[in-house]
Design an enzyme around this catalytic site. Structure first.
Site, short mmCIF file in Angstrom:
data_model
loop_
_atom_site.label_atom_id
_atom_site.label_comp_id
_atom_site.label_asym_id
_atom_site.label_seq_id
_atom_site.Cartn_x
_atom_site.Cartn_y
_atom_site.Cartn_z
N ASP A 1 11.07 -50.80 24.00
CA ASP A 1 11.23 -49.35 24.03
C ASP A 1 12.21 -49.06 25.17
O ASP A 1 12.44 -49.91 26.01
CB ASP A 1 9.85 -48.76 24.33
N PHE B 1 24.39 -25.45 22.78
CA PHE B 1 24.74 -26.86 22.61
C PHE B 1 24.40 -27.30 21.18
O PHE B 1 23.42 -26.86 20.61
CB PHE B 1 23.90 -27.68 23.60
N LYS C 1 29.98 -26.59 30.42
CA LYS C 1 29.79 -27.99 30.83
C LYS C 1 29.59 -28.82 29.58
O LYS C 1 29.00 -28.35 28.59
CB LYS C 1 28.60 -28.13 31.78
N GLY D 1 13.12 -43.68 20.64
CA GLY D 1 13.10 -42.37 19.96
C GLY D 1 14.20 -41.46 20.49
O GLY D 1 14.41 -40.36 19.98
#
Length: 1181
Positions: A384, A529, A552, A667
């Site tokens: 992971d 975003f 940004k 994930g």
């Protein structure tokens, strides 16, 4: 019955009961009180050996064929079964405890008009339950309403996907005002939805209520395992419960894990059994022939038993008698010893201080005792990312403002100093609102702010305004930021400490405290975003009335939109960004723009129109955003460190050198995973190609996989054709293939992985993945993690290890051959499901390269020696059969047969199996290639077994025939002959004990006091027991049990007997000694060379070894440093997530010493050496 769709009605228990849905009780244990005995015995008798001993026991109970008493088998068999059963029961008891703890958690359920406290396991589908702040969600529920406006609530999903950033869920508008009990009691809506499944990111259903239909999706669901955050309370209706929840559907079943050596031993036991039957048949035929030719003549004084009717029947009985006598080729003590060794190896792991983490007071723990030697054979590691490789703590590390970098520390000679725990931090005491936990080491940035450098001030103003963070002030000056991604939190905290404090926000305003002054900005728009834009912007009006756009985003995106006046600054900043990225930092570029009032008004009208259209809303908004985000002026760049756990890059490099392939299954989103790949040195600049598979359809994915595979193989062909000499040079080796294949990486997205795991594509995917040095799978569900592990297990026949720290890693940990849990920040689920656990990823190196390698080495040596010793001991009966009329008479005294494996030879072999080491732990870590024999299974396989049994058969031949030959010619000192069988038996038994003791002395690589004690002690015990059992005293007490009276005294007092014993021992041991000496001298393995080096170093005395650490350099630009989700901007401007008071929990960044890397250096040296060898070989040609 298989569900097609689910019908759930609120507050209607009778209606829901018709469908027999699962209740909320969960079970991860294997046994209960009633099933334990039958299931456990069934599992244990799956071991061929246990079944074999059961059959033998039954044979020994038949008096006509029993040549040994039954207790020689039953005692050890029961012992083995009991020890294993107790171990299994203990493991399962802890699983029961963990289940009970979860099932007995309390939750509030609406029952008959009031909220009542109820255990989790009693919650049923259709119940309406209340969840309070910081509580776990008990089942998969449909959100009905919450304490927040518009039915919003915030959840943390770390248990599901490993992400600690908050996510937003929102109820249907029609149910969002059901805050009081009366309304909830009246609610009788019916939900029709999909059946239980394991897809965490998808839910489709419809709510039918008051003759209306309302569509439901994942945004309306709270899944079991989530934690409610920043929301006082919420109500929800249970849709899936217990084992049907998405979390439990993602947990694979508990599997019965057996090692490859166990499986091999099953095969070998069958071989030995076949060999045993062959010997039995040979001796039975011999008996039939002997009885019919010679035995007939003795019938007068050796009559046949009444039931013995013919020579053939006599042979039949003899067959079974010999099966019983020769059964010790597989003694049951082998299995007892193997369990004891595994237990010992497990304790060594638990006791290893170098795998103890003092910060968290966590020691390594072997939670199972059956898999230790498999740790020495691992070929694939599935890891992971979040919490395993990284600490999931973001730290504002460096920045570039107006062409000037900040964040490094220099000494008086202008040399850069490495930052450690002892480096002095910047003093932020001038700022009353600073976060005390924030650490920064470069004082010049604070000076620039204090001197009111306009670029530095604008830089931090941008960080304080351009974000979607929520702020709450628990008490005056005590600010807690709730960020949607850890990176955003780090940037806003940095601005806070440098004097630009984000205090609060409303849908229309943002209030900052700038260098002690409160300043409120009017928020005019948030340009949100998304993954395509890779940037976010805000448009604000400052107190002076100027309109500004602050932006940004990823540097490549921002640089394309800069005004020409920023070109020079762009080149400088670009160099800085490359430097930051080279250190594995996550970078963002910052820019701003002054907007004209009239232009903005026109643009705002267009925006309002685009926001209300139904069709193509997204693309119309994107065009408008694009239009206004042009002609930006560059301010600088930020660099955030996603803090790796200590020692991760070194561990990964070391494991790579041991030929272990590491795959990262996370994930997280693609950019984040790739960033970590670079900072862990799994992805490097000098890789030929990083293939990114991100197709959405089966065909797209198939095309991408095939072209990547053809690219690799195509290049290999071109390479070999273009450089024929080189190809010839490496023709006998896979090194040439390796040198081409070595430097590819594969990155695949979760939605592409769904197709790649389809039966028609899995082979292409696996082939491509195995051609690559590094594989990273991102945005994968827990079940997909398990499927990837299963794929490799099924097709590669390699030992796999999975390591993770959260509930989302449980199914992967259970599926792999070996599961390792990291006791981290994400609860204990992974640890409870694992076979081994410790506190940090870096301990994996020691677990595999030291404990794993030693366990495998010891187990293999133990087995080789054990089979040798038992063949040498047992086959003497076979040779003796030819001289005793095949009468199934034993050579040895019956007590010797009983005690040989249990007493005389058990402890020395256990000492070797527990303490032996070919090289010490430092050298095991220094030379990772020593690990490779385990992966190739070289130390114990069918060939090794054949060789050690051959040695055993040879030894048994010499043990019988040398004394047999000698006894025909030697005489006692008084001139009489050694004519009795008992003296012969004692001589052979004594020779055997001495030979196997000498042999184990020669096989031992590492002597401890215990080895000495056990070897000399066993010899002493043998002689003491021999003389005691053949003494007059014990014969007087048990005359029928101890027939060998006085034999040892008479026999061992003769010098000639000792000469026979000496001769036998020398002849048995010398050939093996000569072979091993010549092998080490003429064909030394890497282990032999390292041992030689170790011994010569020991003679020279200790030497200091130092590794020169180097900074990692890379020209790669890291991607957008946000694990951000779309839709937050809209949420903020709508005011839906604003509230009066909040409660929160925020994580704080803590610094740990930066782990600098020496890896590039190693790889460079490795390349230089191989280039040099290539050059020399070419010159020789």
């Amino acid at each position: 019955m298989h569900e097609k769709e689910r019908h759930v009605k609120a507050n209607a228990q009778d209606y829901n009961d018709k469908f027999s849905y699962a209740d909320n009780h969960i079970k991860t244990s294997k046994y209960n009180v009633l099933t334990f005995l039958p299931m456990n015995l069934f599992e244990q008798f799956q071991r061929v050996a246990n079944a074999y001993f059961l059959v033998l026991l039954i044979l020994q109970l038949i008096p006509e064929i029993s040549s040994l008493s039954w207790f020689t088998t039953i005692v050890p068999l029961v012992l083995v079964l009991v020890i294993t059963a107790v171990k299994d029961a203990t493991d399962d008891y802890f699983r029961h405890k963990s289940d009970q703890q979860v099932n007995n958690r309390q939750s509030q359920v609406l029952i008959r008009g009031s909220m009542q406290s109820e255990k989790w396991m009693n919650i049923r589908v259709g119940d309406i339950i209340k969840i309070e702040n910081n509580q776990f969600v008990a089942a998969d529920i449909l959100l009905l309403c919450s304490s927040e406006p518009y039915g919003l609530c915030y959840i943390e999903t770390a248990e599901l996907d490993g992400e600690t950033n908050l996510k937003v869920r929102q109820s249907l508008t029609v149910t969002s005002d059901m805050g009081d009990i009366a309304k909830l009691m009246d609610f009788d809506g019916e939900v029709i939805c999909e059946p239980p499944n394991n897809k965490l990111d998808r839910f489709t259903g419809t709510l039918y209520w008051r003759d209306n239909k309302y569509p439901l999706d994942n945004e309306k669901m709270l899944l079991r395992g989530c934690v409610l955050r920043n929301t006082e309370w919420c109500f929800g209706m249970v849709i899936f419960a217990g084992l049907q929840t998405k979390l439990m559907q993602n947990c694979g079943g508990t599997q019965f894990k057996r090692t490859s050596i166990d499986k091999l031993m099953n095969t070998l036991v069958l071989w030995i059994f076949a060999f045993l039957i062959c010997m039995g048949v040979i001796l039975a035929i011999g008996n039939t022939i002997w009885e019919s030719w010679i035995g007939r003549n003795f019938q007068v004084f050796l009559p046949w038993n009444t039931f013995q009717s013919s020579a053939v029947f006599s042979g039949f009985l003899t067959f079974w008698s010999y099966i019983i006598i020769l059964n010790t080729v597989v003694p049951i003590s082998l299995y007892v010893s193997v369990e004891v060794l595994r237990l010992g190896h497990s304790y060594f792991i638990n006791w290893d201080r170098r795998m103890y983490c003092s910060q968290t007071d966590t020691a390594a723990e072997a939670r199972t005792t059956t898999l230790n030697e498999e740790l020495g054979q691992v070929e694939f590691i599935f890891s992971d990312k979040t919490g395993t490789l990284t600490q999931n703590i973001m730290v504002f590390s460096k920045c570039s403002i107006n062409g000037q970098t900040y964040g490094d520390v220099y000494d008086e000679f202008k040399q850069r100093v490495e930052i450690t725990e002892k480096t002095a931090c910047v003093d932020f005491s001038f700022n009353a609102l600073c976060d005390r936990r924030f650490k920064f080491y470069d004082g010049s940035l604070v000076e620039a702010i204090k001197l009111e450098d306009p670029a530095a001030q604008e830089f931090f103003r941008l960080l304080a305004l351009c974000h979607t963070v929520m702020s709450e002030e628990k008490s005056e000056g005590n600010l807690v930021y709730q960020a949607q991604s850890p990176d955003e939190g780090a940037l806003v905290t940095a601005a806070r400490n440098f004097g630009f404090v984000f205090r609060s926000r409303t849908p229309e305003t943002i209030t900052l405290c700038e260098m002690g002054r409160a300043v409120t900005y009017q928020l005019l728009a948030i340009l949100d975003f998304n993954n395509v834009r890779k940037r976010m912007s805000v448009i604000v009006r400052n107190p002076q009335g100027q309109i500004k756009l602050y932006s940004k985003g990823a540097d490549s995106i921002i640089f394309e939109r800069l005004d020409p006046s920023s070109e020079d600054l762009m080149h400088t900043t670009s160099e800085h960004l490359s430097e930051f990225a080279g250190e594995g930092l996550r970078t963002l570029a910052l820019a701003y723009k002054d907007l004209d009032e009239d232009y903005f008004d026109v643009w705002k009208k267009k925006l309002l129109f685009a926001s209300t259209v139904i069709e193509n809303r997204e693309s119309q908004l994107d065009v408008l955003y694009e239009e206004i985000e042009q002609g930006l002026k560059l301010l600088g760049a930020t660099a955030i460190e996603d803090k790796l756990q200590e020692g991760v890059p070194e561990t990964i490099t070391c494991l790579n050198l041991a030929d272990i392939k590491i795959w990262v299954l996370t994930g997280d989103k693609l950019e984040t995973a790739m960033n970590i790949g670079y900072s862990c040195n799994m992805l490097r600049d000098n890789m030929n190609e990083v293939f990114v598979i991100s197709g959405h359809t089966l065909l797209e994915v198939q095309q991408q996989l095939r072209s990547a595979k053809e690219h690799i193989l195509g290049l290999s062909r071109v390479g070999s054709a273009g450089d024929v000499e080189k190809a010839d040079m490496f023709s006998d080796d896979s090194v040439f293939e390796e040198s081409i294949i070595a430097e590819y990486a594969l990155v695949i997205n979760g939605h592409s992985l769904v197709h790649a795991l389809e039966p028609q594509l899995e082979h292409v995917f696996l082939d491509l993945a195995c051609l690559c040095k590094t594989v990273i799978c991102c945005r994968v569900t827990p079940m997909q993690k398990a499927q990837v592990v299963e794929l490799v297990k099924r097709h590669k026949r390699a030992i796999t290890l999975a390591i993770g720290d959260g509930a989302n890693d449980v199914s992967m940990i259970k599926t792999a051959h070996i599961g390792v849990g990291i006791s981290g920040q994400e609860g204990m689920q992974a640890v409870l499901a694992s076979d081994y656990s410790f506190a940090q990823f870096r301990y994996l190196r020691r677990l595999l390269l030291v404990h794993g390698r030693w366990s495998y080495f010891r187990m293999c040596n133990f087995l080789c020696y054990f089979f040798y010793k038992n063949f040498a001991f047992t086959l003497v009966h076979f040779w003796y059969g030819f001289f005793c009329g095949f009468s199934a008479q034993t050579v040895y005294d019956q007590w010797f047969i009983t005690l040989f494996n249990i007493v005389y030879t058990s402890l020395p072999v256990l000492a070797m199996g527990l303490f032996d080491q070919d090289v010490n732990d430092q050298n095991s870590l220094r030379y990772p290639s020593l690990y490779k024999p385990g992966q190739q299974n070289l130390l114990f396989n069918k060939r090794q077994f054949f060789l050690c049994t051959l040695q055993g058969i040879g030894t048994s031949f010499l043990l019988f025939f040398i004394p047999y030959g000698a006894f025909t010619v030697i005489v006692k000192e008084d001139g009489s002959h050694f004519s009795d069988q008992q003296s012969f038996a004692v001589t052979i038994a004594t020779s055997l004990v001495i030979v196997v003791s000498v042999q184990i002395g020669l096989d031992t690589h590492y002597w401890t006091a215990v080895n000495h004690l056990f070897i000399w002690g066993s010899l002493t015990v043998y002689f003491a027991t021999l003389f005691a059992m053949q003494s007059n005293g014990i014969f007087g007490i048990f005359p029928s049990n101890f027939p060998f009276i006085g034999t040892a005294r008479n026999c061992l007092s003769e010098k000639s007997v000792w000469l026979v014993i000496l001769l036998t021992a020398v002849v048995c041991v010398v050939p093996g000694l000569a072979v091993s000496f010549l092998r080490v001298d003429l064909f030394p393995t890497l282990t032999d060379k390292v041992r030689h080096l170790q011994q010569s170093r020991k003679r020279q005395g200790p030497q200091e070894q130092s590794l020169r650490r180097v900074r990692r350099t890379s020209s790669r630009r890291s991607a957008y440093a946000f694990s951000h989700q779309q839709g937050y901007g809209e949420l903020i401007t709508s005011g839906k997530n604003m509230r009066m008071s909040t409660v929160s929990s925020a994580r704080s960044p803590e610094r740990t010493p930066q782990s600098s890397t020496w890896i590039e250096n190693i790889l460079q040296k490795k390349n230089e050496v191989s280039d040099e060898i290539t050059a020399q070989t070419a010159a020789a040609h």
